[in-house]
Design a protein around this motif. Structure first.
Motif, short mmCIF file in Angstrom:
data_model
loop_
_atom_site.label_atom_id
_atom_site.label_comp_id
_atom_site.label_asym_id
_atom_site.label_seq_id
_atom_site.Cartn_x
_atom_site.Cartn_y
_atom_site.Cartn_z
N SER A 169 -47.09 -82.82 16.41
CA SER A 169 -47.72 -82.00 17.45
C SER A 169 -47.32 -80.55 17.25
O SER A 169 -46.27 -80.26 16.67
CB SER A 169 -47.25 -82.45 18.84
OG SER A 169 -47.65 -83.78 19.08
N LYS A 170 -48.15 -79.66 17.73
CA LYS A 170 -47.86 -78.23 17.63
C LYS A 170 -46.49 -77.97 18.24
O LYS A 170 -46.17 -78.47 19.32
CB LYS A 170 -48.93 -77.41 18.35
CG LYS A 170 -48.75 -75.94 18.17
CD LYS A 170 -49.90 -75.16 18.73
CE LYS A 170 -49.66 -73.68 18.46
NZ LYS A 170 -50.86 -72.89 18.64
N GLY A 171 -45.68 -77.21 17.53
CA GLY A 171 -44.34 -76.87 18.01
C GLY A 171 -43.24 -77.78 17.48
O GLY A 171 -42.07 -77.47 17.61
N ASP A 172 -43.60 -78.92 16.89
CA ASP A 172 -42.59 -79.81 16.30
C ASP A 172 -41.86 -79.08 15.17
O ASP A 172 -42.49 -78.35 14.40
CB ASP A 172 -43.22 -81.08 15.71
CG ASP A 172 -43.69 -82.07 16.75
OD1 ASP A 172 -43.42 -81.85 17.95
OD2 ASP A 172 -44.35 -83.05 16.36
N GLU A 173 -40.56 -79.27 15.11
CA GLU A 173 -39.79 -78.73 13.99
C GLU A 173 -39.55 -79.85 13.00
O GLU A 173 -39.11 -80.94 13.36
CB GLU A 173 -38.47 -78.14 14.48
CG GLU A 173 -38.70 -76.87 15.28
CD GLU A 173 -37.41 -76.11 15.55
OE1 GLU A 173 -36.43 -76.30 14.81
OE2 GLU A 173 -37.42 -75.33 16.50
N ASN A 217 -38.98 -85.63 10.91
CA ASN A 217 -38.95 -85.02 12.24
C ASN A 217 -37.57 -85.21 12.87
O ASN A 217 -36.68 -85.83 12.27
CB ASN A 217 -40.08 -85.55 13.14
CG ASN A 217 -39.93 -87.02 13.50
OD1 ASN A 217 -38.87 -87.63 13.35
ND2 ASN A 217 -41.01 -87.60 14.00
N CYS A 250 -51.18 -77.45 7.99
CA CYS A 250 -50.80 -77.64 9.38
C CYS A 250 -49.41 -77.11 9.68
O CYS A 250 -48.95 -77.19 10.82
CB CYS A 250 -50.85 -79.13 9.75
SG CYS A 250 -52.49 -79.84 9.69
N LEU A 251 -48.71 -76.60 8.66
CA LEU A 251 -47.32 -76.18 8.81
C LEU A 251 -47.17 -74.68 8.60
O LEU A 251 -47.94 -74.08 7.87
CB LEU A 251 -46.45 -76.93 7.79
CG LEU A 251 -46.50 -78.45 7.85
CD1 LEU A 251 -45.75 -79.05 6.68
CD2 LEU A 251 -45.92 -78.96 9.17
N GLU A 252 -46.16 -74.12 9.25
CA GLU A 252 -45.78 -72.74 8.98
C GLU A 252 -44.25 -72.68 8.96
O GLU A 252 -43.59 -73.42 9.68
CB GLU A 252 -46.35 -71.79 10.02
CG GLU A 252 -45.89 -72.03 11.43
CD GLU A 252 -46.54 -71.08 12.42
OE1 GLU A 252 -45.82 -70.61 13.31
OE2 GLU A 252 -47.74 -70.81 12.31
N CYS A 309 -40.41 -71.68 9.60
CA CYS A 309 -39.67 -71.23 10.80
C CYS A 309 -38.85 -70.01 10.44
O CYS A 309 -38.35 -69.87 9.41
CB CYS A 309 -38.73 -72.31 11.29
SG CYS A 309 -39.56 -73.79 11.86
#
Length: 89
Positions: free
Chosen positions: A54-58, A73, A85-87, A89
């Motif tokens: 989900s959006k915001g998952d690290e 996860n 889908c990833l960026e 951190c």
């Protein structure tokens, strides 16, 4: 493995089915053949499980393969996620 169609969005990935009928997407580089409809040998062990995120998952990236990143996860679950889908951190 019996080879099916290549993925339209990620053509380096091929739908494969093992002798027991279980199917999954595998990278072409892990197969002895890359021609649809042929039988191929899997060259190395590969887990094709996709990870639901989900959006915001690290996530921790483990390895990259043809536009996908194998991630872990916070709960320890591991699976593949499209790199788009990833960026960082």
């Amino acid at each position: 493995m019996t080879l099916g169609a290549k993925d339209e969005d990620w053509p380096e990935w091929i739908w494969c089915r093992n002798a027991e009928g279980l199917g999954g997407w595998l990278p072409a580089s892990s197969l002895s053949s890359q021609q649809t409809g042929e039988t191929a040998t899997l060259l190395s062990a590969f887990d094709s499980l996709e990870l639901t995120v989900s959006k915001g998952d690290e996530l921790d990236g483990i390895e990259e393969c043809s536009g996908w990143i194998r991630c872990r996860n916070g709960a320890g679950a591991v699976g593949w996620v499209p790199s788009e889908c990833l960026e960082p951190c």
